[in-house]
Each structure stands twice: as C-alpha cells, then as structure tokens.
Motif scaffolding. Structure first.
Motif: not given
Length: 150
Positions: A18-34
């Motif tokens: 629930d705290n995850l938003t579309e603007t969260n940026i990954a600390k590692w990896g290639k995937m975006d949040v979606g």
C-alpha cells in the motif's frame, strides 16, 4: 521465518505494498515499479496453479538449482541483482495501479490457503513443502519491496 501463511506477515507485506507508489525508484535492477509488480505475480501464479511453465533443464542446470534451492526459503535476505529466470522477466511497460491490484489479490488468495497440503511443483526448483512455498513467497515479495524502498 516469515511466511505468507502467517496473518501478521501477510498483512505486513500488504501494508508495504500500500505504501508503494508509481514514483518509487529501484535501488537496484532493471525493472521499474510497474514491471516489478507484474513480475511478483509470476511465482504466486505458479503456486496457485494459474500458470504452468514447461522448462527443460540440462543436468548442469538441475545440479546448480538444487544447490541454490534452500536459499529461496531460508531466513537470510536475497542478494541484490540476482538473475531472473527468463519466464519471469518483465520488460514491457505495465499499468501501475492495475498490477498493484492484481498482486494484492494474488497475495490475499495465496495467504488464505493454509489448509492446502499439495502444491504444484515449481518449474525450475521442483517440489516445495507448503511451508517452503509460504516462506519463499514472503521472501520474494520482501526482496522486491525492499528494492523499491518500502
């Protein structure tokens, strides 16, 4: 060890989601949040019988996976930037709110199946006990929520 079959652990994962938003940026990896949200549905779909993968492994791959299998459900966090099986790689754009809703539904469905004693074999790792399925699913979700700072 946390497991999605524990009510408090499942609720913690859902609150973090629930705290995850579309603007969260990954600390590692290639995937975006979606893409991550879509990716996390794959292992749950396998366990729930919603998806069947027919993966052919050679002898060397089977040996390597058997060595790594216990790491999937032990109490140590997964390392960052682990390789993702090609079947679970999401590279196309995803609709954040839709995938968030879909993942929450799968988590809720999976976490209520505490009475299930026989689960499908994992396409890469084979047999897991019900306890191992619950631990692995929790650990996978925790890994990716941590990846996106929630």
């Amino acid at each position: 060890m946390n497991t999605l079959f524990n009510i408090e652990s499942a609720e913690t994962i859902l609150r973090r989601l629930d705290n995850l938003t579309e603007t969260n940026i990954a600390k590692w990896g290639k995937m975006d949040v979606g893409q991550m949200l879509k990716h996390c549905q794959g292992p749950l779909d396998i366990a729930l019988g919603n998806q069947v993968l027919h993966t052919k492994l050679n002898f060397f791959q089977k040996i390597m996976l058997s060595i790594y299998k216990p790491l999937l459900f032990n109490d140590k966090p997964w390392k960052q930037n682990l390789p993702t099986a090609k079947e679970f790689r999401i590279t196309t754009p995803q609709i954040f709110l839709e995938e968030k809703k879909n993942l929450k539904l799968r988590i809720e469905t999976f976490s209520k199946k505490t009475d299930v004693k026989t689960w499908p074999n994992h396409p890469l790792f084979g047999y897991f006990t019900p306890e191992q399925w619950g631990q692995m699913q929790y650990k996978h979700l925790d890994h990716h929520l941590t990846q996106f700072n929630v």
